[in-house]
Design a protein around this motif. Structure first.
Motif, PDB file in Angstrom:
ATOM      1  N   VAL A 117       0.840  -1.201   0.000  1.00 14.09           N
ATOM      2  CA  VAL A 117       0.000   0.000   0.000  1.00 14.09           C
ATOM      3  C   VAL A 117       0.874   1.249   0.000  1.00 14.09           C
ATOM      4  CG1 VAL A 117      -1.566   1.366   1.417  1.00 14.09           C
ATOM      5  CG2 VAL A 117      -2.018  -1.050   1.060  1.00 14.09           C
ATOM      6  N   PHE A 118       1.930   1.213   0.805  1.00 11.99           N
ATOM      7  CA  PHE A 118       2.813   2.369   0.896  1.00 11.99           C
ATOM      8  C   PHE A 118       3.484   2.638  -0.453  1.00 11.99           C
ATOM      9  CE2 PHE A 118       6.966   4.304   1.999  1.00 11.99           C
ATOM     10  CZ  PHE A 118       6.473   5.491   2.506  1.00 11.99           C
ATOM     11  N   THR A 120       2.373   1.753  -3.450  1.00  7.45           N
ATOM     12  CA  THR A 120       1.362   2.238  -4.388  1.00  7.45           C
ATOM     13  C   THR A 120       1.126   3.729  -4.197  1.00  7.45           C
ATOM     14  OG1 THR A 120       0.302   0.154  -3.890  1.00  7.45           O
ATOM     15  CG2 THR A 120      -0.872   1.628  -5.341  1.00  7.45           C
ATOM     16  N   TYR A 121       1.165   4.140  -2.934  1.00  6.66           N
ATOM     17  CA  TYR A 121       0.956   5.525  -2.578  1.00  6.66           C
ATOM     18  C   TYR A 121       2.022   6.415  -3.210  1.00  6.66           C
ATOM     19  CZ  TYR A 121       0.915   9.354   0.885  1.00  6.66           C
ATOM     20  OH  TYR A 121       0.899  10.552   1.516  1.00  6.66           O
ATOM     21  N   ILE A 157      -7.248   5.298  -2.541  1.00  3.56           N
ATOM     22  CA  ILE A 157      -7.235   4.178  -1.582  1.00  3.56           C
ATOM     23  C   ILE A 157      -5.892   4.092  -0.853  1.00  3.56           C
ATOM     24  CG2 ILE A 157      -7.373   1.659  -1.318  1.00  3.56           C
ATOM     25  CD1 ILE A 157      -9.503   1.640  -3.491  1.00  3.56           C
ATOM     26  N   PRO A 158      -4.749   4.091  -1.576  1.00  2.96           N
ATOM     27  CA  PRO A 158      -3.486   4.030  -0.826  1.00  2.96           C
ATOM     28  C   PRO A 158      -3.329   5.190   0.161  1.00  2.96           C
ATOM     29  CG  PRO A 158      -3.100   3.646  -3.144  1.00  2.96           C
ATOM     30  CD  PRO A 158      -4.524   4.057  -3.018  1.00  2.96           C
ATOM     31  N   TRP A 162      -3.343   4.578   4.253  1.00  3.20           N
ATOM     32  CA  TRP A 162      -2.148   4.974   4.991  1.00  3.20           C
ATOM     33  C   TRP A 162      -2.499   5.936   6.129  1.00  3.20           C
ATOM     34  CZ3 TRP A 162       2.079   2.640   5.458  1.00  3.20           C
ATOM     35  CH2 TRP A 162       3.199   3.288   5.951  1.00  3.20           C
TER      36      TRP A 162
ATOM     37  N   ALA B  52      -9.568  -3.531  -1.483  1.00  5.51           N
ATOM     38  CA  ALA B  52      -8.442  -2.640  -1.772  1.00  5.51           C
ATOM     39  C   ALA B  52      -7.426  -3.350  -2.657  1.00  5.51           C
ATOM     40  CB  ALA B  52      -7.783  -2.175  -0.475  1.00  5.51           C
ATOM     41  N   ILE B  56      -6.319  -2.265  -6.446  1.00  2.97           N
ATOM     42  CA  ILE B  56      -4.929  -1.898  -6.698  1.00  2.97           C
ATOM     43  C   ILE B  56      -4.276  -2.845  -7.702  1.00  2.97           C
ATOM     44  CG2 ILE B  56      -2.642  -1.800  -5.611  1.00  2.97           C
ATOM     45  CD1 ILE B  56      -4.016  -0.548  -3.184  1.00  2.97           C
ATOM     46  N   VAL B  60      -3.511  -0.725 -10.764  1.00  2.00           N
ATOM     47  CA  VAL B  60      -2.158  -0.201 -10.553  1.00  2.00           C
ATOM     48  C   VAL B  60      -1.124  -1.237 -11.010  1.00  2.00           C
ATOM     49  CG1 VAL B  60      -0.468   0.700  -8.930  1.00  2.00           C
ATOM     50  CG2 VAL B  60      -2.860   1.302  -8.654  1.00  2.00           C
ATOM     51  N   PHE B 264       7.355  13.459  -6.512  1.00  2.00           N
ATOM     52  CA  PHE B 264       6.234  14.159  -7.122  1.00  2.00           C
ATOM     53  C   PHE B 264       6.673  15.375  -7.933  1.00  2.00           C
ATOM     54  CE2 PHE B 264       4.210  11.465  -3.948  1.00  2.00           C
ATOM     55  CZ  PHE B 264       3.284  10.851  -4.757  1.00  2.00           C
ATOM     56  N   LEU B 323      11.375   3.404   2.603  1.00  2.00           N
ATOM     57  CA  LEU B 323      11.118   2.212   3.418  1.00  2.00           C
ATOM     58  C   LEU B 323      12.169   2.096   4.512  1.00  2.00           C
ATOM     59  CD1 LEU B 323      10.022  -0.402   0.747  1.00  2.00           C
ATOM     60  CD2 LEU B 323       8.612   0.642   2.518  1.00  2.00           C
ATOM     61  N   LEU B 326      11.281   4.527   7.164  1.00  2.00           N
ATOM     62  CA  LEU B 326      10.051   4.099   7.804  1.00  2.00           C
ATOM     63  C   LEU B 326      10.322   3.008   8.829  1.00  2.00           C
ATOM     64  CD1 LEU B 326       7.134   4.914   7.131  1.00  2.00           C
ATOM     65  CD2 LEU B 326       6.933   2.736   5.976  1.00  2.00           C
TER      66      LEU B 326
END
Lengths: 284, 334
Positions: A117-118, A120-121, A157-158, A162, B52, B56, B60, B264, B323, B326
């Motif tokens: 999920v992270f 994808t975000y 969603i992601p 989160w 979900a 995805i 995705v 981004f 990651l 994190l």
């Protein structure tokens, strides 16, 4: 930040606030200038002798009149509203389940899903828009709002999962366990215990989902081409700018009105936005 | 990591055992086995995440695999699946002048915009942290560029950069040059490569500054005041306090924000599309806008997909670093 206080109150006030002036000028001037432009007459707008910072010839609603009655603006606004509302609802609902599952339940692969999920975000829409165009094409959804309803959740969603994960993790486990012992099922615990505690998180997720959907540009630009299926961002930024003649007054009127719904929402829920913005990169 | 997971599992088991024990004590008749309770939990867990996961993977993961395929095929828009061409798209791109220009643009754009946002963001956050009056109002105003749709606010900038009626040119001529007797300038902001690049960078900074400022501000508020008091006792001045207390404690949060923004900014589309469409002479094209232009301007889907895939290595590096931060963060808080 505690400091040794020297000098009078006025001096301190100036020292603390003077640094803000250039920042506020940079941040606010473009917005102010858009609003001022939208209310000027064309004669004043294209008069190089006029001072551009304020309105000399009186407030004119001509550009808004043109926008509201001579373009598809209401339709674009309506499309944005429908798409943002639907995708917000669907994404937040799906994310609540996913986030609760990741925050509390133990199953094989839970950790990988969380990392998934992270990741994808972090995938920017600009990486996926070409193949998504093809998928939308296969499904026969080009030029339909369904294309947007289907694709916006890929980034909503992601994000919401989160965000909610952080809120669900801090709900005390003990309360949940008591409810479980008392014969409440997992879904019962989620709806009766966790959701009421996490209401601020859900409001925050809804606000962000709506704003992100409202502001989306690339997918809407790529998947729609007929004027009646455009959202407000694409309608104003792509359809009102065509050919060589730019009707600046009308364009600014469209931009200001198109941004108004999210700005109003923002004014009412400012604190949630601050939390959501920081939670995006900082956990919890 | 593994050690931590074991510990967490053990802890989880202990809680589960305690819960099961309490359950047995309270409802003696109901003998729900520990094993089946755990299986039920796993089934519920998977069931709740399924929607979900479905969305995805379908929209995705699958399109991502398609992008990989397109980049090695000669697919055109609306024209079936094309044939396999190996790395031809990539080698063709590397030989292509406009792609190399785009690569250079992307690096210049990303590095300068992110660096400026980081420096200005920290400055603004420090000022906001000290601001005592009208705190909420000022914070609300600062966040506005983040809330307004980028495509729409960039239209405002487009108008400000107009070749004839630019308010910036007007101000320079009337307020600065005129009074000291210089002839008025005529600047076509978006017409020359260097100025156009500067313009898209400025708009990106404007759009991204709130995110930096507010996130760093959250980090500042978390620094205990005792640290500053201690530094002050040790004779640290303003700069000393910043370099020895604020900066080191802010570094982790700043790293995460910079990584985030790098992705981004690098993948930006809206600002360039609205402001310059990649021009003049492709001097402001980024990967996203070039790939859009190739796919829909000249209908070369494979080529376009290959361009957007060049963003992928950057993404991988940033995700890996994210990651890393994190998990370090998780271990620290565990």
């Amino acid at each position: 930040m505690p400091r040794v206080r020297r000098g009078g109150a006025f001096r301190l006030f100036v020292v603390d606030h003077v640094g803000l002036v250039p920042f506020l000028l940079f941040i606010l001037f473009p917005i102010y200038f858009m609003v001022v432009t939208a209310f000027k007459t064309d004669r004043e707008l294209y008069d190089l002798q006029a001072i551009p910072f304020w309105i000399r010839d009186g407030v004119s609603l001509g550009h808004f009149h043109h926008l509201f009655f001579k373009t598809n603006f209401w339709r674009w606004l309506f499309n944005s509203l429908v798409v943002s509302f639907v995708t917000m609802t669907v994404s937040v609902a799906i994310s609540i389940f996913a986030a609760y599952s990741l925050a509390r339940l133990r199953f094989p692969g839970a950790r990988s899903f969380g990392i998934g999920v992270f990741i994808t975000y972090l995938v920017p829409p600009t990486l996926l828009f070409l193949p998504l165009t093809q998928i939308v094409n296969w499904l026969g959804l080009i030029d339909s709002l369904w294309a947007l309803v289907l694709t916006y959740p890929t980034f909503l969603i992601p994000f919401c999962t989160w965000l909610l994960l952080g809120y669900f993790k801090v709900v005390p486990r003990e309360i949940e366990e008591c409810a479980l012992v008392d014969g409440c099922g997992r879904l019962g615990v989620l709806f009766r215990i966790v959701l009421p505690i996490a209401v601020p998180g859900i409001v925050c997720a809804m606000l962000f989902a709506f704003t992100l959907a409202w502001n989306e540009f690339l997918y809407a630009l790529t998947f729609t081409s007929a004027s009646v299926t455009k959202t407000v961002t694409v309608g104003v930024a792509a359809e009102m700018i065509r050919g060589d003649v730019f009707h600046w007054g009308g364009i600014m009127a469209g931009a200001v009105t198109g941004a108004l719904p999210v700005v109003v929402m923002y004014v009412f829920f400012l604190d949630y936005y601050v939390v959501g913005l920081t939670a995006g990169s900082v956990k919890g | 990591m593994d050690g931590r997971r074991d510990a967490e599992d053990l802890q989880g088991d202990a809680i589960a055992l305690a819960t099961a024990g309490r359950a047995r004590a309270r409802a003696a008749g109901r003998s729900r086995g520990f094993r089946s309770a755990r299986r039920l939990e796993a089934i519920t867990g998977v069931a709740l995440i399924l929607p979900a996961l479905f969305w995805i993977s379908l929209l995705v993961a699958y399109p991502f695999a398609m992008a990989l395929y397109y980049s090695v095929s000669n697919t055109v828009v609306g024209g079936g699946s094309g044939t396999f061409v190996g790395l031809a798209n990539f080698t063709a791109l590397l030989d292509d002048g406009s792609f190399r220009q785009t690569l250079q643009n992307s690096v210049v754009f990303t590095v300068s915009a992110v660096a400026a946002k980081a420096v200005l963001g920290v400055m603004l956050a420090l000022i906001l942290h000290r601001t005592l009056r009208l705190k909420r109002l000022i914070r609300g105003l600062v966040l506005l560029p983040f809330v307004i749709p980028t495509a729409l606010s960039t239209l405002g900038w487009l108008w400000m950069f107009d070749s004839l009626y630019s308010v910036i040119t007007w101000t320079v001529n009337r307020v600065v040059l005129g009074p000291i007797g210089f002839a008025p300038l005529e600047v076509n902001w978006l017409g020359s490569p260097a100025l156009a690049m500067a313009a898209v960078i400025v708009v990106n900074i404007w759009r991204g500054l709130p995110f930096f400022a507010v996130t760093v501000l959250a980090g500042l508020t978390a620094i205990p005041t005792e640290f500053y008091e201690a530094a002050e006792v040790d004779g640290a001045g303003r700069w000393g306090r910043f370099w020895h207390v604020t900066y080191p404690l802010l570094k982790p949060i700043l790293a995460v924000v910079v990584l985030f923004s790098t992705i981004f900014t690098f993948a930006d589309f809206n600002i360039v599309y609205v402001l310059t469409r990649g021009g003049p002479q492709e001097s402001t094209h980024l990967f996203a806008t070039l790939s859009h232009a190739l796919a829909f301007g000249s209908m070369q889907l494979g080529r376009g997909a290959a361009v957007s895939l060049f963003m992928f290595p950057v993404l991988v590096v940033v995700v890996a670093l994210q990651l890393h931060y994190l998990q370090r963060d998780e271990t620290r808080h565990a």
